[in-house]
Design a protein around this motif. Structure first.
Motif, PDB file in Angstrom:
ATOM      1  N   VAL A  74      38.517  39.360  36.943  1.00 55.74           N
ATOM      2  CA  VAL A  74      37.266  39.598  36.235  1.00 55.74           C
ATOM      3  C   VAL A  74      37.411  40.971  35.597  1.00 55.74           C
ATOM      4  N   ALA A  75      36.988  41.089  34.335  1.00 59.38           N
ATOM      5  CA  ALA A  75      37.207  42.335  33.597  1.00 59.38           C
ATOM      6  C   ALA A  75      36.020  42.638  32.693  1.00 59.38           C
ATOM      7  N   VAL A  76      35.879  43.906  32.394  1.00 55.49           N
ATOM      8  CA  VAL A  76      34.870  44.375  31.444  1.00 55.49           C
ATOM      9  C   VAL A  76      35.554  45.337  30.498  1.00 55.49           C
ATOM     10  N   TYR A  98      33.723  31.141  43.671  1.00 58.20           N
ATOM     11  CA  TYR A  98      34.412  32.435  43.789  1.00 58.20           C
ATOM     12  C   TYR A  98      34.133  33.343  42.591  1.00 58.20           C
ATOM     13  N   MET A  99      34.132  32.780  41.388  1.00 54.85           N
ATOM     14  CA  MET A  99      33.889  33.608  40.210  1.00 54.85           C
ATOM     15  C   MET A  99      32.455  34.141  40.219  1.00 54.85           C
ATOM     16  N   ARG A 100      31.517  33.331  40.660  1.00 59.88           N
ATOM     17  CA  ARG A 100      30.133  33.796  40.752  1.00 59.88           C
ATOM     18  C   ARG A 100      30.041  35.028  41.644  1.00 59.88           C
ATOM     19  N   GLN A 101      30.734  34.986  42.780  1.00 54.93           N
ATOM     20  CA  GLN A 101      30.743  36.133  43.689  1.00 54.93           C
ATOM     21  C   GLN A 101      31.423  37.345  43.051  1.00 54.93           C
ATOM     22  N   ALA A 102      32.545  37.101  42.369  1.00 55.29           N
ATOM     23  CA  ALA A 102      33.284  38.205  41.735  1.00 55.29           C
ATOM     24  C   ALA A 102      32.451  38.864  40.643  1.00 55.29           C
ATOM     25  N   ILE A 103      31.772  38.063  39.848  1.00 50.51           N
ATOM     26  CA  ILE A 103      30.931  38.623  38.784  1.00 50.51           C
ATOM     27  C   ILE A 103      29.791  39.433  39.385  1.00 50.51           C
ATOM     28  N   ALA A 104      29.185  38.949  40.451  1.00 47.46           N
ATOM     29  CA  ALA A 104      28.109  39.707  41.100  1.00 47.46           C
ATOM     30  C   ALA A 104      28.611  41.063  41.594  1.00 47.46           C
ATOM     31  N   MET A 105      29.813  41.096  42.159  1.00 46.40           N
ATOM     32  CA  MET A 105      30.380  42.368  42.625  1.00 46.40           C
ATOM     33  C   MET A 105      30.674  43.286  41.439  1.00 46.40           C
ATOM     34  N   LEU A 106      31.198  42.727  40.352  1.00 43.76           N
ATOM     35  CA  LEU A 106      31.489  43.534  39.170  1.00 43.76           C
ATOM     36  C   LEU A 106      30.199  44.089  38.568  1.00 43.76           C
ATOM     37  N   GLN A 107      29.152  43.298  38.558  1.00 42.17           N
ATOM     38  CA  GLN A 107      27.867  43.783  38.045  1.00 42.17           C
ATOM     39  C   GLN A 107      27.373  44.984  38.854  1.00 42.17           C
ATOM     40  N   THR A 108      27.615  44.961  40.158  1.00 45.48           N
ATOM     41  CA  THR A 108      27.233  46.087  41.016  1.00 45.48           C
ATOM     42  C   THR A 108      28.024  47.336  40.651  1.00 45.48           C
ATOM     43  N   ILE A 109      29.310  47.169  40.377  1.00 48.85           N
ATOM     44  CA  ILE A 109      30.157  48.306  40.010  1.00 48.85           C
ATOM     45  C   ILE A 109      29.746  48.875  38.655  1.00 48.85           C
TER      46      ILE A 109
END
Length: 142
Positions: A74-76, A98-109
């Motif tokens: 996942v990248a921004v 899994y991607m839903r979880q990864a995106i949620a973590m990235l949104q937090t970062i």
């Protein structure tokens, strides 16, 4: 904050030393090529470009890990102006949340609104983005 973990997955910084083999497979995947046609298939170039962006605080790239297996990224990009998210996952791990979880973590970062482009026929990504509250523009694939 370099690693984030849920009970199922971890997102972690990418490594040129250990992440190239699986990343080459992912970047060459036919679905990834169709949905991210502008993304290079050269894993070394992709990682180097994203590491440069991260050092310049313009981008962020995280590997998605399930146990010891790397299953996607996942990248921004464009963090300083209008953060643009993009992501990909190996076929065997798609549609498991899994991607839903990864995106949620990235949104937090990132802690800023994200946006992206998505193909009108990519129903899985549309549902994922809607669920995550990410603004997206649908575009036709040519």
């Amino acid at each position: 904050m370099t690693h984030q973990t849920t009970p199922q997955i971890t997102i972690a910084p990418i490594s040129l030393d250990s992440d190239l083999q699986w990343l080459r497979t992912l970047l060459g995947d036919s679905d990834v090529r169709q949905q991210l046609p502008h993304l290079t298939t050269d894993a070394v170039r992709f990682v180097n470009d994203m590491l440069i962006a991260e050092r310049s605080q313009l981008g962020l790239l995280r590997v998605i890990k399930l146990g010891y297996d790397n299953i996607g990224f996942v990248a921004v990009y464009d963090l300083d102006d209008s953060p643009f998210i993009f992501y990909a996952m190996l076929p065997a791990y798609r549609n498991h949340g899994y991607m839903r979880q990864a995106i949620a973590m990235l949104q937090t970062i990132v802690n800023r609104p994200l946006h992206t482009l998505v193909a009108t026929d990519n129903l899985a990504s549309i549902a994922l983005l809607e669920g995550a509250g990410i603004h997206f523009i649908q575009e036709s694939q040519h």
